[in-house]
Design a protein around this motif. Structure first.
Motif, PDB file in Angstrom:
ATOM      1  N   ASP A 273       0.871  -1.180   0.000  1.00  0.00           N
ATOM      2  CA  ASP A 273       0.000   0.000   0.000  1.00  0.00           C
ATOM      3  C   ASP A 273       0.908   1.231   0.000  1.00  0.00           C
ATOM      4  OD1 ASP A 273      -1.640   2.124   0.573  1.00  0.00           O
ATOM      5  OD2 ASP A 273      -2.993   0.891   1.810  1.00  0.00           O
ATOM      6  N   GLU A 274       0.983   1.899  -1.149  1.00  0.00           N
ATOM      7  CA  GLU A 274       1.939   2.997  -1.305  1.00  0.00           C
ATOM      8  C   GLU A 274       1.690   4.129  -0.304  1.00  0.00           C
ATOM      9  OE1 GLU A 274       2.604   4.357  -5.223  1.00  0.00           O
ATOM     10  OE2 GLU A 274       2.716   2.342  -6.085  1.00  0.00           O
ATOM     11  N   GLU A 275       0.421   4.300   0.090  1.00  0.00           N
ATOM     12  CA  GLU A 275       0.081   5.368   1.033  1.00  0.00           C
ATOM     13  C   GLU A 275       0.704   5.102   2.400  1.00  0.00           C
ATOM     14  OE1 GLU A 275      -1.758   8.146   0.293  1.00  0.00           O
ATOM     15  OE2 GLU A 275      -1.516   7.380  -1.758  1.00  0.00           O
ATOM     16  N   LEU A 276       0.748   3.832   2.788  1.00  0.00           N
ATOM     17  CA  LEU A 276       1.227   3.479   4.127  1.00  0.00           C
ATOM     18  C   LEU A 276       2.733   3.255   4.179  1.00  0.00           C
ATOM     19  CD1 LEU A 276      -1.566   0.990   5.281  1.00  0.00           C
ATOM     20  CD2 LEU A 276      -1.253   3.388   5.979  1.00  0.00           C
ATOM     21  N   CYS A 277       3.340   2.869   3.070  1.00  0.00           N
ATOM     22  CA  CYS A 277       4.760   2.489   3.071  1.00  0.00           C
ATOM     23  C   CYS A 277       5.639   3.702   3.383  1.00  0.00           C
ATOM     24  CB  CYS A 277       5.170   1.890   1.736  1.00  0.00           C
ATOM     25  SG  CYS A 277       6.904   1.417   1.685  1.00  0.00           S
TER      26      CYS A 277
ATOM     27  N   GLY B 145      12.453  -0.309   4.343  1.00  0.00           N
ATOM     28  CA  GLY B 145      13.290  -1.361   3.743  1.00  0.00           C
ATOM     29  C   GLY B 145      13.390  -2.641   4.555  1.00  0.00           C
ATOM     30  N   LEU B 146      12.632  -2.736   5.669  1.00  0.00           N
ATOM     31  CA  LEU B 146      12.693  -3.968   6.472  1.00  0.00           C
ATOM     32  C   LEU B 146      12.229  -5.178   5.662  1.00  0.00           C
ATOM     33  CD1 LEU B 146      11.420  -2.848   9.989  1.00  0.00           C
ATOM     34  CD2 LEU B 146      13.701  -3.603   9.371  1.00  0.00           C
ATOM     35  N   CYS B 147      11.240  -4.956   4.795  1.00  0.00           N
ATOM     36  CA  CYS B 147      10.717  -6.059   3.988  1.00  0.00           C
ATOM     37  C   CYS B 147      11.759  -6.555   2.992  1.00  0.00           C
ATOM     38  CB  CYS B 147       9.451  -5.634   3.254  1.00  0.00           C
ATOM     39  SG  CYS B 147       9.684  -4.165   2.248  1.00  0.00           S
ATOM     40  N   VAL B 148      12.618  -5.634   2.510  1.00  0.00           N
ATOM     41  CA  VAL B 148      13.651  -6.031   1.547  1.00  0.00           C
ATOM     42  C   VAL B 148      14.595  -7.036   2.209  1.00  0.00           C
ATOM     43  CG1 VAL B 148      15.541  -5.217   0.090  1.00  0.00           C
ATOM     44  CG2 VAL B 148      13.483  -3.822   0.349  1.00  0.00           C
ATOM     45  N   ALA B 149      14.929  -6.749   3.456  1.00  0.00           N
ATOM     46  CA  ALA B 149      15.818  -7.655   4.184  1.00  0.00           C
ATOM     47  C   ALA B 149      15.106  -8.952   4.542  1.00  0.00           C
ATOM     48  CB  ALA B 149      16.330  -6.968   5.445  1.00  0.00           C
TER      49      ALA B 149
ATOM     50  N   GLU C  19      14.261 -12.513  -2.646  1.00  0.00           N
ATOM     51  CA  GLU C  19      14.752 -11.311  -3.331  1.00  0.00           C
ATOM     52  C   GLU C  19      13.643 -10.650  -4.136  1.00  0.00           C
ATOM     53  OE1 GLU C  19      18.212 -10.596  -3.208  1.00  0.00           O
ATOM     54  OE2 GLU C  19      18.650 -12.352  -2.003  1.00  0.00           O
ATOM     55  N   ALA C  20      12.410 -10.792  -3.660  1.00  0.00           N
ATOM     56  CA  ALA C  20      11.289 -10.256  -4.424  1.00  0.00           C
ATOM     57  C   ALA C  20      10.976  -8.806  -4.036  1.00  0.00           C
ATOM     58  CB  ALA C  20      10.049 -11.124  -4.209  1.00  0.00           C
ATOM     59  N   ARG C  21      11.622  -8.329  -2.969  1.00  0.00           N
ATOM     60  CA  ARG C  21      11.361  -6.954  -2.544  1.00  0.00           C
ATOM     61  C   ARG C  21      12.545  -6.081  -2.893  1.00  0.00           C
ATOM     62  NH1 ARG C  21       6.425  -7.136   0.498  1.00  0.00           N
ATOM     63  NH2 ARG C  21       6.633  -4.895   0.667  1.00  0.00           N
ATOM     64  N   VAL C  22      12.278  -4.949  -3.532  1.00  0.00           N
ATOM     65  CA  VAL C  22      13.333  -3.965  -3.803  1.00  0.00           C
ATOM     66  C   VAL C  22      12.761  -2.579  -3.497  1.00  0.00           C
ATOM     67  CG1 VAL C  22      14.674  -5.215  -5.534  1.00  0.00           C
ATOM     68  CG2 VAL C  22      12.635  -3.961  -6.231  1.00  0.00           C
ATOM     69  N   MET C  23      13.657  -1.623  -3.323  1.00  0.00           N
ATOM     70  CA  MET C  23      13.182  -0.249  -3.153  1.00  0.00           C
ATOM     71  C   MET C  23      12.838   0.304  -4.535  1.00  0.00           C
ATOM     72  SD  MET C  23      13.270  -0.090   0.036  1.00  0.00           S
ATOM     73  CE  MET C  23      12.708   1.615   0.249  1.00  0.00           C
TER      74      MET C  23
ATOM     75  N   ILE D 176       9.600   4.123  -1.471  1.00  0.00           N
ATOM     76  CA  ILE D 176       8.746   3.005  -1.056  1.00  0.00           C
ATOM     77  C   ILE D 176       9.367   1.701  -1.535  1.00  0.00           C
ATOM     78  CG2 ILE D 176       6.538   4.266  -1.056  1.00  0.00           C
ATOM     79  CD1 ILE D 176       6.084   2.942  -3.865  1.00  0.00           C
ATOM     80  N   ALA D 177       8.899   0.613  -0.917  1.00  0.00           N
ATOM     81  CA  ALA D 177       9.333  -0.713  -1.371  1.00  0.00           C
ATOM     82  C   ALA D 177       8.323  -1.220  -2.393  1.00  0.00           C
ATOM     83  CB  ALA D 177       9.401  -1.668  -0.190  1.00  0.00           C
ATOM     84  N   VAL D 178       8.813  -2.005  -3.361  1.00  0.00           N
ATOM     85  CA  VAL D 178       7.895  -2.596  -4.337  1.00  0.00           C
ATOM     86  C   VAL D 178       8.125  -4.102  -4.406  1.00  0.00           C
ATOM     87  CG1 VAL D 178       7.583  -0.538  -5.763  1.00  0.00           C
ATOM     88  CG2 VAL D 178       9.499  -2.074  -6.204  1.00  0.00           C
ATOM     89  N   VAL D 179       7.088  -4.796  -4.928  1.00  0.00           N
ATOM     90  CA  VAL D 179       7.148  -6.247  -5.050  1.00  0.00           C
ATOM     91  C   VAL D 179       7.473  -6.604  -6.496  1.00  0.00           C
ATOM     92  CG1 VAL D 179       5.848  -8.399  -4.818  1.00  0.00           C
ATOM     93  CG2 VAL D 179       5.403  -6.494  -3.256  1.00  0.00           C
ATOM     94  N   GLN D 180       8.511  -7.440  -6.681  1.00  0.00           N
ATOM     95  CA  GLN D 180       8.770  -7.984  -8.022  1.00  0.00           C
ATOM     96  C   GLN D 180       7.862  -9.212  -8.149  1.00  0.00           C
ATOM     97  OE1 GLN D 180      12.519  -7.689  -9.829  1.00  0.00           O
ATOM     98  NE2 GLN D 180      13.592  -7.386  -7.898  1.00  0.00           N
ATOM     99  N   THR D 181       6.755  -9.012  -8.823  1.00  0.00           N
ATOM    100  CA  THR D 181       5.689 -10.014  -8.776  1.00  0.00           C
ATOM    101  C   THR D 181       6.142 -11.392  -9.226  1.00  0.00           C
ATOM    102  OG1 THR D 181       5.008  -9.109 -10.880  1.00  0.00           O
ATOM    103  CG2 THR D 181       3.731  -8.459  -8.977  1.00  0.00           C
TER     104      THR D 181
END
Lengths: 600, 175
Positions: A532-536, A540-544, A549-553, A559-564
């Protein structure tokens, strides 16, 4: 309000023998939102599935709950049924009342029935909040990367290229061929390895679909299955990497000394490495093996005595023609092979069996006896593992036709004395200690992963085992895939293998690549994480936290995004996120709270 | 090490393909007299391949072998050890070594003498010779007496019709 149908399966007596299914249906009918509920003997049977389709049509259902066995068993079945009836498959869920209820509570039918009702109610709540989803389609680059130009890599590359897809073949050394380049005749029929290899190399080099990069290494990998971005550095020299030049010293010395590996002079290299970038759909890792250095084996001379050599050194002698020992060039009359040198030794070295030694030692001993008929060949072994078509017969031929003396027992010590190499061993079959004054000792040293395999694995984000061999996705059922989607394994990079097995696995890896390339586009399950871009807050905790390796900034937004394509829907990011900005599709926090309601 | 000619000689003289041995120990497991042998049948094969001539020529295993052929009948590689044991006994005698089981050797000799004399065995005289050779006068006397009373042991020897042909065999092997 969603109109939900509940279908309770008896599974013969598997469920109905413990759970009072009639009572479950009566209770569930009263639950809010349930428009229809029934039970049937076998819901997965054709009549059972027909029952679901009819109920959807008759009652206008838009959500389905099947109370039956584990979703691992029949989720796919019932989602297909629902789709055929016009219900979105992601609005169809399984309540597992067999493995988790009837089977484990057989002595408590009353409690089991109550648990079944509550479990079904939680799934009804889940379906109530489920979104209708559709699988993602992802573009697919139909070009393969093969890392390693040995027999495994070349085999895989040729299969993929023959099917019409472009292949980039990256080899660290200056020439293709890998370890097979150092071999003489191959076991069973003594086919000349160089001839077989030259044919393969020519086929690879001349193939219009294969681009070969030698002196090259993969330095960076980005993206995901179907859409990798690979950076290859050509002229790249890994620190400490060595180029092996078989037979190079034969001409100068006149003696077939085992040519040691030597460092390639920097001047002979391309002084400025070039970096190429490729878009790649699938990768085959075929980086092969090395031998455990003799210096690791202190009790066998620690690599110091010149007449104690390893299996590859002996291969190069055989390939060179004459067998002469390194120290003085004499033809050795007493040759000892030491099997399991560093293998099957959990205390000091490698606990595993290196697999190829039993057969190549038998071959080398036969080849020695063919060239030096009056010589004596000894083989010390723990067990002889000759599992393969014609393998056992081959070893027996070494013993009975070529009088190779096999001695069952591990060698205790190898040392130099008066120009000979003394081998202390034991023959456990007679219980006698054995001492051989040998002219030459060949150590069948343990097979270990290729130098740099661990670093490459890190760059590829592929897991290895504790020794550095690439891990397969499943030891029995998925032996040619890595755990990273789109990366496949071939040959000794995964575990020690001989040539037929390596070729088989390479062909399997190529088939997996072709299976991927045969799709128009890639289909990905939609039940994955989103942000949720509004809340993010971009912490970067999710990236770690993400194991895939599906999470990148985001490239420029904080914001963090998901590499689907990489997300497996495990939920680690959801737990890690302090802002509740991460969620899983169809497993949202609201949904989970609603699901807990009926059991509280 | 090893004395390969030794194993070659034994394989040639016995005609048994010892190099094909798996050392599965099936021969040892089935041998009725292995319990008394210093080296079990499979170990004998092993020591032959290792060239341990002296050990084997002093071993009691060849002398205790009763030649029942159970080993060969069960062997996955069709190796019969009785002929091998015979070669070892012969080689021990050729080397001038004392037989490891003197009584067994005494019985063999008494048996051969009896055949040479009568063309067939005459138990009474054969056993008397054995007892003198083995210096063992009293063992099994009661048993012999009971057999005699039942008429199982003939007092007088019987000669075969064509003794000359039997004697010719003895002459051929220089005895």
């Amino acid at each position: 309000m969603r109109k939900i149908g509940v279908f309770v399966c008896h599974c013969g007596l598997n469920i109905a023998g413990t759970i009072d299914v009639q009572r479950v249906v009566e209770e569930i009918k009263k639950y809010p939102g349930v428009a229809f509920a029934t039970d049937y003997k076998y819901m997965c049977s054709d009549p059972g599935q027909a029952l679901i389709r009819e109920a959807v049509a008759d009652y206008g259902l838009d959500g389905v709950v099947v109370a039956a066995c584990s979703p691992a068993m029949h989720e796919v079945t019932f989602r297909k049924t629902a789709r055929a009836a016009g219900v979105n498959p992601y609005l169809t869920e399984i309540a597992n009342i067999r493995e988790q209820i009837s089977w484990v509570h057989q002595t408590q039918p009353e409690e089991a029935t109550r648990k079944a009702i509550e479990t079904i109610a939680t799934i009804i709540e889940k379906v109530r909040y489920d979104e209708a989803l559709e699988p993602f389609s992802l573009p697919l680059v139909k070009r393969a990367l093969v890392i390693g130009g040995g027999i495994a890599g070349m085999t895989a590359a040729l299969h993929i290229a023959d099917a019409g897809y472009p292949v980039v073949l990256v080899e660290r050394e200056a020439q293709l061929g890998g370890k097979m380049r150092q071999l003489s005749g191959l076991y069973l029929n003594f086919d000349a390895a160089p001839d077989l290899l030259e044919t393969k190399i020519a086929a690879v080099m001349q193939h219009p679909n294969i681009q070969v990069l030698t002196n090259a290494e993969v330095v960076e990998l980005g993206g995901y299955v179907g859409n990798f971005t690979v950076k290859v550095s050509s002229g790249f020299q890994v620190p400490g990497s060595r180029l092996q030049v078989p037979g190079s010293e034969t001409a100068q010395s006149g003696i077939n000394l085992a040519p040691e590996t030597r460092n390639l002079e920097p001047e002979t290299q391309n002084p400025e490495p070039e970096t190429f970038t490729f878009d790649i759909g699938a990768i085959v890792v075929a980086t092969g093996f090395d031998l455990l250095p003799k210096s690791e084996l202190g009790e066998y001379g620690g690599g110091r005595p010149p007449d104690v050599i390893d299996g590859l050194q002996f291969e190069r002698m055989l390939a060179g023609g004459e067998i002469r020992r390194p120290s003085d060039g004499a033809v050795p009359k007493e040759v000892v092979w030491v099997q399991c040198a560093g293998s099957r030794d959990p205390e000091l070295h490698m606990p595993y069996c290196s697999k190829i030694c039993c057969m190549y030692v038998a071959k080398q001993a036969i080849a020695y006896k063919q060239r030096v008929p009056d010589g004596q060949a000894y083989v010390f072994y723990i067990d002889i593992r000759s599992q393969g078509k014609g393998y056992e017969e081959f070893v027996q031929r070494a013993m009975s036709e070529y009088d190779v003396l096999y001695l069952r027992g591990k060698v205790a010590r190898v040392f130099e004395e008066d120009g000979r190499v003394v081998v202390y061993g034991v023959d456990t079959l007679s219980g006698k200690a054995v001492e051989v004054q040998a002219d030459l000792v060949v150590l069948a040293t343990a097979v270990v992963p290729s130098t740099g395999a661990r670093d490459l694995a890190q760059r590829l984000r592929v897991s290895t085992d504790e020794y550095g061999f690439f891990s397969e996705a499943h030891p029995k059922l998925r032996p040619v895939e890595s755990l990273t989607a789109g990366i496949f394994l071939a040959g000794a990079a995964q575990f020690p293998k001989d040539i037929p097995e390596t070729v088989a696995q390479a062909s399997g890896a190529a088939a997996k690549v072709l299976g991927l390339f045969a799709q128009q586009e890639m289909v990905q399950e939609p039940t994955i994480a989103f942000v949720d871009e509004e809340l993010c807050a971009g912490c970067g905790l999710c990236v770690a936290a993400c194991p895939y390796e599906a999470r990148v900034m985001h490239s420029w937004k904080p914001i963090a995004v998901v590499q689907t394509a990489l997300c497996q829907g495990c939920g680690a990011c959801v737990v890690a996120c302090p802002n509740k900005a991460s969620s899983l599709r169809n497993l949202s926090t609201e949904q989970l709270l609603a699901m807990m309601e009926p059991v509280l | 090490m090893p004395n390969t000619s030794f194993s070659e000689i034994i394989q040639t003289r016995s005609g048994e393909p010892l190099h094909t041995c798996y050392f599965c120990q099936k021969c040892t497991a089935g041998c009725p007299v292995a319990y008394a042998m210093d080296y079990k049948p499979a170990q004998v094969v092993r020591l032959i391949l290792l060239g341990r001539r002296d050990t084997l020529l002093r071993s009691n295993a060849p002398w205790l072998c009763v030649g029942c052929d159970t080993c060969g009948a069960r062997c996955p590689n069709d190796i019969y050890l009785a002929p091998v044991m015979d070669v070892l006994k012969e080689m021990a005698l050729e080397a001038g070594l004392a037989p490891a089981e003197k009584k067994v050797y005494a019985l063999h000799q008494s048996f051969l003498d009896s055949i040479k004399l009568w063309g067939r065995t005459h138990e009474l005289s054969m056993l008397m010779e054995y007892k003198l050779r083995a210096v063992d006068l009293f063992t099994d006397l009661d048993l012999g007496l009971r057999l005699m009373l039942k008429g199982k042991i003939a007092l007088l020897p019987e000669r075969v019709k064509d003794l000359e042909r039997v004697r010719a065999l003895y002459r051929r092997v220089g005895r």
